[in-house]
Design an enzyme around this catalytic site. Structure first.
Site, PDB file in Angstrom:
ATOM      1  N   GLU B  60       0.857  -1.293   0.003  1.00  0.00           N
ATOM      2  CA  GLU B  60      -0.028  -0.109  -0.024  1.00  0.00           C
ATOM      3  C   GLU B  60       0.584   1.310  -0.071  1.00  0.00           C
ATOM      4  O   GLU B  60       0.329   2.413  -0.460  1.00  0.00           O
ATOM      5  CB  GLU B  60      -0.884  -0.024   1.112  1.00  0.00           C
ATOM      6  CG  GLU B  60      -2.116  -1.055   0.850  1.00  0.00           C
ATOM      7  CD  GLU B  60      -1.742  -2.358   1.236  1.00  0.00           C
ATOM      8  OE1 GLU B  60      -0.651  -2.680   1.909  1.00  0.00           O
ATOM      9  OE2 GLU B  60      -2.514  -3.225   1.126  1.00  0.00           O
ATOM     10  N   HIS B 129     -11.526  -6.011   8.192  1.00  0.00           N
ATOM     11  CA  HIS B 129     -12.257  -5.701   6.710  1.00  0.00           C
ATOM     12  C   HIS B 129     -13.520  -4.934   7.078  1.00  0.00           C
ATOM     13  O   HIS B 129     -14.263  -4.607   6.281  1.00  0.00           O
ATOM     14  CB  HIS B 129     -12.451  -7.117   6.289  1.00  0.00           C
ATOM     15  CG  HIS B 129     -11.431  -7.743   5.928  1.00  0.00           C
ATOM     16  ND1 HIS B 129     -10.430  -8.404   6.547  1.00  0.00           N
ATOM     17  CD2 HIS B 129     -11.236  -8.309   4.574  1.00  0.00           C
ATOM     18  CE1 HIS B 129      -9.490  -9.017   5.767  1.00  0.00           C
ATOM     19  NE2 HIS B 129      -9.933  -8.872   4.587  1.00  0.00           N
TER      20      HIS B 129
END
Lengths: 370, 324
Positions: B60, B129
């Protein structure tokens, strides 16, 4: 059993041409450098040191908040910077004062950040595509890689080295432990970017030796990322120039990224805020001081027959540059107060506008009698 | 008008932005061949090719950091962070670099980067999540933070975000990816940083954004059956906040409840409550109340219903504000 020296070196500390075996692929490039070119390198190196020493003095005298000395790393910086072509883009860390000068940044603009008047200092587009200093270690390696991806996406390679672009990104031995640097290696290799990673191994990340960052010679890490890695004597300006030029030209021609590890030494402190006597020995410092990159090139030029008057001229110019810098630094004005708000966003932002208006009103109220 | 779920509306918005400007490119993990784990970028690789839809390495910080370099080069990258809880490896590049580069360069360059982040719960997933990290970004000067709550807003706001010359963190309420809604493909409803009254009422104002807007509307519907008239404001933009509609509504109702999935402590609700008290103090009949996720890590899926504010919890706050 002596293993082959992996380091590219072309002139020894005595100034004599004595290429290592590893230097063979780069010799032609180095030998093509004429006396005038080498005198130019010496001028750059002496100027860099003069600016660096003057800036450190200015800090000691309270005119700068901080200074990160480049003393000792002049060959690594000038050799690589002079190998880059005009169309190349350069992403420095924050100690690349020599590279900045080569790309046309004024000494006073390098110093302004350290005087606390700006976080930037110059317009990259007007200064040889030399990006602003980035202080978070390794962060800019990704910016360099993204930019190099953009070069690849923009247009196919023309094959003309005078037109095809490449990226040169500087970082140090400390940065090799950072995730960002390693991610930059991955992205660069994956997208086969036109890019050279230039690692100045100056042996110390503030007080931590390179042995704590890596148990393997740093240039060998390139293997793991699928790109060439070359170790060069970073105090040999000819070797640095030849290796960087060759790998930049490979990169611009579409042959992908490469890593250069330039072995050098930070003779000064990490910054003026630290005390190297607390973590390294006098012997080590003396050993590297004896390998001074400027003296090495000067010895080589003396052997080529360059007279003392040339060196005196360069030294005098450098003294003049330092003196000019001192005058300019003392004349640097504080930034306008609007700088606080002006560039937070490019497009209008109501919170910023409200705070700016509030501050103006608040300051205007100082004058009112109670 | 056409009926689309949010995920497909975003896909259509991205496609249109890429058609409009050849410098727009998408980058992220699994966004190409797979079309993204939520299929928001489905089909775009086939349409635009691999130099404009990049299946990046799994990193990322690398995605955001190279997007910055691409922006310097003149591109307008749209990064996808696969899940809210995976944004942290990129946090340093977002907050130390992206947010500050316009300022560092003193306006000489632009950094038109959009970072798309599916966020929030309700999907019964494993750890990392279902998080709501919006406050971290709204707190950071130099970033703009927005979140659509409907397919129409998704379609238009993603295009507006891509056209912005400032970095935009674009939170997509993943619980709203699938329900369909009307999308007007002709003209945008309002600007990117405009908040809107999405249901009018007179007794109290409910304020929320992203996934919470549908919960607030459901709460207002239930309350209407009980004879209470609740107004609902969709913030849409978390940085900057468009205070006009919020303040006007509270001046009318005198009461406000602000709700979000993120933990309450130092969350967006705190800023909204403070802002209302500064701007509409003499209109308030009660303190601004907050309804939020608990100040605990997001729980295992079997407990998420307990963790997430629902219509009942919102209505409980309405009862309390009306009791003053």
């Amino acid at each position: 059993m002596a293993s082959t020296d992996p380091t590219v070196r072309i002139i020894g500390n005595d100034g004599v041409i004595a290429p290592t075996e590893a230097a063979e692929p780069y010799l032609e490039r180095a030998m093509a450098l004429d006396e005038e070119r080498l005198l130019g390198f010496l001028t750059d190196m002496v100027h860099t040191r003069a600016v660096d020493v003057e800036a450190a003095n200015l800090q000691r005298q309270g005119h700068l908040g901080l200074w990160a000395p480049s003393y000792g790393q002049e060959a690594a910086q000038i050799g690589s910077a002079r190998a880059a072509r005009a169309q190349d883009s350069i992403f420095p860390a924050y100690r690349e004062h020599g590279v900045a000068l080569v790309r046309g940044v004024e000494p006073v603009d390098i110093v302004r950040m350290m005087r606390g008047v700006t976080h930037g200092g110059w317009d990259p587009a007007a200064h040889g595509n030399f990006r602003p200093y980035t202080l978070v270690i390794g962060s800019h390696t990704l910016h360099a890689t993204g930019y190099a991806m953009g070069i690849r996406f923009d247009a196919p390679v023309t094959g003309d080295p005078e037109r095809d672009e490449a990226v040169l990104v500087y970082f140090g031995d400390g940065a090799t432990a950072q995730g960002d640097t390693n991610e930059a290696f991955v992205f660069a290799s994956s997208y086969q970017t036109p890019q050279v990673f230039f690692l100045q191994n100056n042996h110390w990340a503030i007080s931590v030796p390179v042995s704590r960052q890596s148990r393997t010679p740093l240039f060998r890490r390139a293997d793991g990322f699928g790109m060439p890695g070359v170790q060069v004597d970073g105090n040999d300006v000819l070797a640095v120039f030849a290796v960087t030029g060759a790998l930049l030209d490979d990169a611009r021609a579409g042959r992908g990224p490469a890593l250069i590890e330039a072995l050098t030494y930070r003779i000064g402190a990490h910054t003026t805020a630290d005390d190297p006597t607390k973590y390294r020995t006098d012997d080590e410092l003396a050993e590297w001081t004896a390998r001074d990159p400027i003296l090495r090139l000067r010895r080589h030029l003396e052997q080529r027959g360059v007279g003392a008057e040339e060196f005196d001229r360069i030294d005098a110019e450098a003294a003049e540059l330092a003196s000019t810098l001192r005058g300019q630094v003392l004349a640097v004005q504080d930034p306008p107060r609007s700088l606080l708000f002006e560039h937070v966003y490019r497009e209008p932002h109501p919170l910023i506008a409200a705070e700016q208006a509030w501050l103006a009103d608040y300051e205007a109220s100082y004058g009112e009698s109670s | 008008m056409t009926q689309l779920p949010l995920a497909k509306a975003l896909n259509a918005g991205l496609k249109r932005a890429m058609e409009d400007d050849p410098k727009v490119l998408l980058m992220g993990e699994d966004i190409g061949r797979l079309g993204g784990v939520f299929r928001v970028t489905d089909g775009l690789l086939a349409t635009f090719g691999e130099q404009r839809v990049l299946d990046t390495p799994l990193a990322e910080s690398g995605i955001v950091g190279t997007a910055i370099g691409l922006a310097i080069r003149g591109y307008r990258p749209v990064c996808e962070i696969q899940f809210d809880g995976f944004i942290w490896p990129g946090f340093d590049q977002i907050t130390s670099q992206l947010a500050k580069l316009t300022n560092r360069l003193e306006g000489r360059e632009r950094f038109p980067i959009v970072i798309r982040v599916p966020f929030g719960g309700h999907i019964g997933s494993i750890e990392h999540h279902s998080e709501s990290p919006e406050t971290y970004f709204a707190h950071t000067p130099g970033l703009r933070v927005v979140t659509p709550s409907t397919p129409n807003d998704g379609y238009w706001m993603i295009q507006q975000a891509i056209r912005s010359d400032d970095p935009v963190i674009f939170f997509e309420p993943k619980s709203r990816y699938w329900p369909k809604g009307e999308v007007d493909l002709e003209s945008p409803p309002v600007g990117l940083h405009v908040s809107r009254v999405v249901r009018t009422g007179t007794d109290a104002t409910l304020i929320g954004y992203g996934p919470m807007v549908s919960v607030l509307l459901a709460a207002a519907e239930i309350a209407a059956g009980e004879g209470r008239s609740l107004e609902v404001v969709d913030l849409r933009s978390l940085s900057p906040i468009d205070w006009g509609p919020v303040v006007a509504s509270v001046e009318k109702t005198g009461r406000a409840v602000v709700a979000h999935e993120a933990p309450g402590f130092l969350g967006m609700g705190a800023e909204i409550a403070a802002g209302i008290s500064e701007r509409a103090f003499y209109s308030l009949e009660a303190p601004v109340l907050r309804v939020a996720g608990f100040d605990a890590p997001y729980p295992p899926a079997k407990l998420e219903k307990l963790y997430l504010p629902d219509a009942d919890r919102v209505l409980d706050a309405v009862d309390r504000t009306l009791a003053y």
